[in-house]
Write an enzyme that holds these catalytic residues in place. Structure first.
Site, mmCIF file in Angstrom:
data_model
loop_
_atom_site.group_PDB
_atom_site.id
_atom_site.type_symbol
_atom_site.label_atom_id
_atom_site.label_comp_id
_atom_site.label_asym_id
_atom_site.label_seq_id
_atom_site.Cartn_x
_atom_site.Cartn_y
_atom_site.Cartn_z
ATOM 1 N N ASN A 197 -0.597 4.764 8.811
ATOM 2 C CA ASN A 197 0.512 5.301 8.587
ATOM 3 C C ASN A 197 1.418 6.162 10.065
ATOM 4 O O ASN A 197 0.722 5.351 11.160
ATOM 5 C CB ASN A 197 -0.050 6.666 7.756
ATOM 6 N N ASP A 267 -5.036 2.399 0.253
ATOM 7 C CA ASP A 267 -5.733 1.498 -0.659
ATOM 8 C C ASP A 267 -4.945 0.792 -1.354
ATOM 9 O O ASP A 267 -5.355 -0.917 -1.099
ATOM 10 C CB ASP A 267 -6.962 2.167 -1.251
#
Length: 319
Positions: A197, A267
């Site tokens: 991220n 995930d």
């Protein structure tokens, strides 16, 4: 277009944990501190971390095997039971005197009011008997939550016979995809794809990340330094940017989701990205597929999984 991943075999190596939810209601504040008094109404547990990756993979149709470690405790037993009941293969070591990583979230209505974590970092070493296990899979996912399973810089040499691993810039023998948590990306040197991220990207490069131009510059720096094929930068509600070798850049637009809950969304992204890439070898299609899966996941509360039927339905309704 309905996708079928039943022929894709995935090896998930990483930090397995369990997410426990205490759902309750509150109608008063505590007289002892400025916190709500929550009366529990429901409790449930689901796999978290690498376990959530495995659950998403299975529900998307893949054949999944897990490698890692957990504690010899009630939470570890619960985690293994859930994974096995879903038909997920487990090569997970049970360790005495070590707690299974546990995240307990307390909700009052739809609002999370507290989280209690139990964890102990471990310098885990993979069993040498699994050295050749990687040869049996289409894609290897390293789900790194920085709890110690992936602490070893020589992990790839341990897992894969170095004589069979083709080093960059040649084609790799296996597809290795990483969801990173470490600031030093040297741990992931030579992998195919990494999915940071923006906060992780900023820490890894020590560069200010505030627009697409800075994202691209940071990704190119990491690709050059650590021989990574593609970086799939997750931008939250801004979508995804893919940066690859030879100045490849592609921006993927986000899906609009009202009141998103991003718990565990990373995930879902790596699970969907990995099987799509193993199936198609198309990074743009795979990132779009992962972007769609993530949109479905964040529309749900808490640590959520996404099924292949949900993805296919979403795609058909939004084409």
């Amino acid at each position: 277009m309905n996708l079928d991943f039943s022929d894709i075999k995935v090896l998930v190596i990483g930090d397995f944990m369990i997410d426990h939810y205490i759902m309750g209601e509150s109608n008063r504040m505590s007289p002892e501190a400025p916190v709500p008094v929550v009366v529990p109404k429901e409790e449930y547990s689901i796999p978290g971390g690498a376990g959530n990756v495995a659950m998403n993979l299975k529900l998307m149709g893949a054949d999944v095997t897990c490698v890692g470690c957990i504690g010899n405790d009630i939470w570890g037993e619960k985690l293994l039971s859930i994974l096995k009941n879903e038909g997920i293969n487990t090569e997970i070591e049970i360790i005495d005197d070590h707690p299974t990583t546990l995240k307990q979230r307390i909700y009052s209505g739809s609002k999370q009011v507290a989280r209690l974590d139990t964890e102990k970092i471990i310098n885990w070493e993979i069993d040498k008997d699994t050295t050749d296990i990687a040869e049996n899979y289409d894609v290897i996912i390293l789900s790194d939550y920085n709890k110690g399973v992936l602490h070893n810089l020589d992990l790839f040499l341990t897992l894969i016979d170095s004589s069979k691993l083709k080093l960059y810039p040649d084609n790799r023998l296996e597809i290795i995809i990483v969801d990173p948590k470490k600031d030093d990306f040297n741990h992931y040197h030579g992998v195919n794809i990494i999915t940071p991220n923006l906060d992780e990207l900023q820490k890894a490069t020590k560069m200010k990340i505030d627009n697409n131009e800075s994202i691209i510059k940071a990704c190119k720096k990491l690709i050059e330094e650590y021989c990574i094929e593609y970086i799939v930068a997750k931008k939250g509600d801004k979508g995804i940017t893919i940066v690859g070798e030879d100045n490849f850049v592609k921006h993927i637009k986000p899906h609009n989701v009202e009141n998103p809950d991003v718990t565990g969304a990373g995930d879902t992204v790596i699970a969907a990205l990995s099987i799509a890439y193993a199936k198609t070898n198309d990074i743009v299609f795979s990132a779009k597929f992962a972007n769609t899966a993530a949109a479905i996941a964040v529309s749900k509360a808490g640590t959520a999984t996404v099924t292949i039927d949900e993805i296919n339905k979403y795609i058909s309704e939004n084409e």
